[in-house]
Motif scaffolding. Structure first.
Motif, short mmCIF file in Angstrom:
data_model
loop_
_atom_site.label_atom_id
_atom_site.label_comp_id
_atom_site.label_asym_id
_atom_site.label_seq_id
_atom_site.Cartn_x
_atom_site.Cartn_y
_atom_site.Cartn_z
N GLY A 1 69.97 -60.46 -44.81
CA GLY A 1 71.33 -60.05 -44.50
C GLY A 1 71.54 -58.56 -44.51
O GLY A 1 71.92 -57.96 -43.50
N ALA A 2 71.33 -57.93 -45.67
CA ALA A 2 71.67 -56.51 -45.82
C ALA A 2 70.47 -55.59 -45.86
O ALA A 2 70.54 -54.47 -45.36
N SER A 3 69.36 -56.03 -46.46
CA SER A 3 68.29 -55.05 -46.72
C SER A 3 66.90 -55.68 -46.72
O SER A 3 66.71 -56.82 -47.12
N LEU A 4 65.96 -54.85 -46.29
CA LEU A 4 64.53 -55.13 -46.41
C LEU A 4 63.89 -53.90 -47.02
O LEU A 4 64.08 -52.79 -46.54
N GLY A 5 63.15 -54.09 -48.10
CA GLY A 5 62.47 -52.98 -48.75
C GLY A 5 60.99 -53.27 -48.86
O GLY A 5 60.59 -54.37 -49.27
N ILE A 6 60.16 -52.30 -48.52
CA ILE A 6 58.71 -52.47 -48.53
C ILE A 6 58.10 -51.36 -49.38
O ILE A 6 58.41 -50.17 -49.19
N GLY A 7 57.24 -51.73 -50.31
CA GLY A 7 56.55 -50.74 -51.14
C GLY A 7 57.18 -50.59 -52.51
O GLY A 7 57.41 -51.57 -53.22
N PHE A 8 57.47 -49.34 -52.87
CA PHE A 8 57.90 -49.01 -54.22
C PHE A 8 59.13 -49.80 -54.66
O PHE A 8 59.19 -50.32 -55.78
N ASP A 9 60.14 -49.91 -53.79
CA ASP A 9 61.36 -50.58 -54.20
C ASP A 9 61.17 -52.09 -54.37
O ASP A 9 61.88 -52.74 -55.13
N ALA A 10 60.17 -52.67 -53.67
CA ALA A 10 59.86 -54.08 -53.91
C ALA A 10 59.21 -54.26 -55.28
O ALA A 10 59.49 -55.25 -55.98
N LEU A 11 58.37 -53.31 -55.68
CA LEU A 11 57.83 -53.34 -57.04
C LEU A 11 58.94 -53.22 -58.07
O LEU A 11 58.91 -53.87 -59.12
N VAL A 12 59.94 -52.39 -57.76
CA VAL A 12 61.09 -52.25 -58.65
C VAL A 12 61.86 -53.56 -58.73
O VAL A 12 62.27 -53.99 -59.81
N ALA A 13 62.06 -54.22 -57.59
CA ALA A 13 62.76 -55.50 -57.58
C ALA A 13 62.01 -56.53 -58.42
O ALA A 13 62.63 -57.32 -59.15
N LYS A 14 60.69 -56.51 -58.34
CA LYS A 14 59.89 -57.43 -59.14
C LYS A 14 60.03 -57.14 -60.63
O LYS A 14 60.19 -58.04 -61.45
N ARG A 15 60.00 -55.84 -60.97
CA ARG A 15 60.12 -55.45 -62.38
C ARG A 15 61.52 -55.79 -62.91
O ARG A 15 61.69 -56.12 -64.09
N ALA A 16 62.53 -55.71 -62.04
CA ALA A 16 63.90 -55.99 -62.47
C ALA A 16 64.09 -57.42 -62.94
O ALA A 16 65.00 -57.71 -63.72
N LEU A 17 63.22 -58.32 -62.50
CA LEU A 17 63.32 -59.72 -62.93
C LEU A 17 63.09 -59.88 -64.43
O LEU A 17 63.55 -60.85 -65.03
N THR A 18 62.40 -58.91 -65.03
CA THR A 18 62.12 -58.98 -66.46
C THR A 18 62.97 -58.00 -67.27
O THR A 18 62.71 -57.80 -68.46
N ALA A 19 63.97 -57.41 -66.64
CA ALA A 19 64.85 -56.46 -67.35
C ALA A 19 65.72 -57.20 -68.36
O ALA A 19 65.99 -58.40 -68.21
#
Length: 305
Positions: free
Chosen positions: A127-145
């Motif tokens: 819908g709004a966004s596709l992120g490839i690379g660093f920000d996808a790693l950030v999204a993955k890390r955010a799952l454990t925040a």
């Protein structure tokens, strides 16, 4: 027209769960069919079962919206949103963020529909966004925040966690068939909306109705370089940096020698060496609220007796 409301009780770190009884009751009082999801993927399954032409309302955050979107993309169904999540960037794109849930539900059920562009990555909708690379790693890390962190604080927590192991892949980017980058790449954002990560204005000029992806490439950055540009990014002033490239086009292809992570609307995708992102102009029917309508109440139908 049938109206379906899909409520994700896990959204908003459990906030939707605490409100779910009231939301389901309000939806049914307004003549809608209301459903409570039971786990990942269930919202997609429910949305796919709604009849053609139905209005399907996602109650939750970007993850819930993304699941519902996957169940109705490329059909004649209409997507409504009640934003009660930890990110809500899709709701920002539609001008809905900040609406109280009762008002948002009324709007989603009965306000006029319109069309916005539909994103596709390797054939899957976003819908709004596709992120490839660093920000996808950030999204993955955010799952454990920690659960108490939401929106931008959650993103920043994850960002600094990923930064310590920063390694940039070599990549090649083509936009509408023309090579626009070859070399190390921190991240690429292919945007339909202007924000991701809970309100970070990565692509301030993005317009979900212009038929174009807004592409932002952050090329080679050191760890200190990422830290130094972060305040500008949070203010939407990063586009003047010499290592940041802002472009727009209909189709972007990103190629790597090895699989690189990516996310769509904050939801992690299977890692791939190639990502093909494109837009289907005005390919998604939604219930939005234009910026000029701020403070106006949508026309609503009477509550059924």
């Amino acid at each position: 027209m049938e109206r379906w409301v899909i409520v994700n009780p896990a959204a908003g770190r459990g906030k939707v769960g605490r409100l779910s009884g009231a939301i389901l009751k309000a939806a049914r009082e307004r003549g809608a069919r209301a459903f409570l999801t039971e786990g990942p993927g269930h919202a997609t399954e429910i949305a796919s079962q709604a009849p053609e032409g139905a209005r399907v309302v996602a109650v939750g955050g970007d993850g819930t919206v993304h699941e519902v979107l996957r169940g109705l993309a490329c059909t004649g169904k209409v997507l409504g949103v009640v934003p009660i999540g930890s990110g809500n960037d899709f709701a920002r794109m539609l001008g809905l963020r900040g609406l109280p849930w009762k008002e948002a539900l009324e709007h989603a059920l009965f306000a006029p529909e319109e069309a916005v562009d539909l994103g596709l990555v390797n054939g899957e909708p976003f819908g709004a966004s596709l992120g490839i690379g660093f920000d996808a790693l950030v999204a993955k890390r955010a799952l454990t925040a920690p659960p108490f962190l939401r929106s931008m604080p959650r993103y920043l927590y994850a960002l600094f966690g990923v930064l310590k192991d920063l390694r940039l892949p070599e990549g090649r980017v083509l936009l509408d068939g023309e090579e626009v980058h070859r070399g190390r790449l921190l991240l690429l954002a292919a945007m339909n909306g202007s924000t991701y990560g809970g309100g970070i204005p990565i692509a301030p000029g993005a317009n979900p109705r212009d038929g174009l992806l807004s592409l932002v490439l952050a090329r080679e950055f050191s760890r200190p370089g990422v830290v130094l540009i972060l305040p500008k990014l949070l203010l939407g002033r990063h586009l003047g940096h010499p290592q940041v490239l802002a472009l727009s086009g209909r189709e972007a292809v990103v190629e790597f020698a090895h699989p690189v992570p990516a996310h769509a609307d904050g939801e992690l995708l299977p890692e791939s060496t190639t990502y093909r992102a494109e837009l289907r102009p005005l390919g998604l029917k939604v219930v939005a609220r234009r910026a000029g309508a701020k403070g106006e109440r949508p026309a609503v139908r009477p509550v059924p007796a």
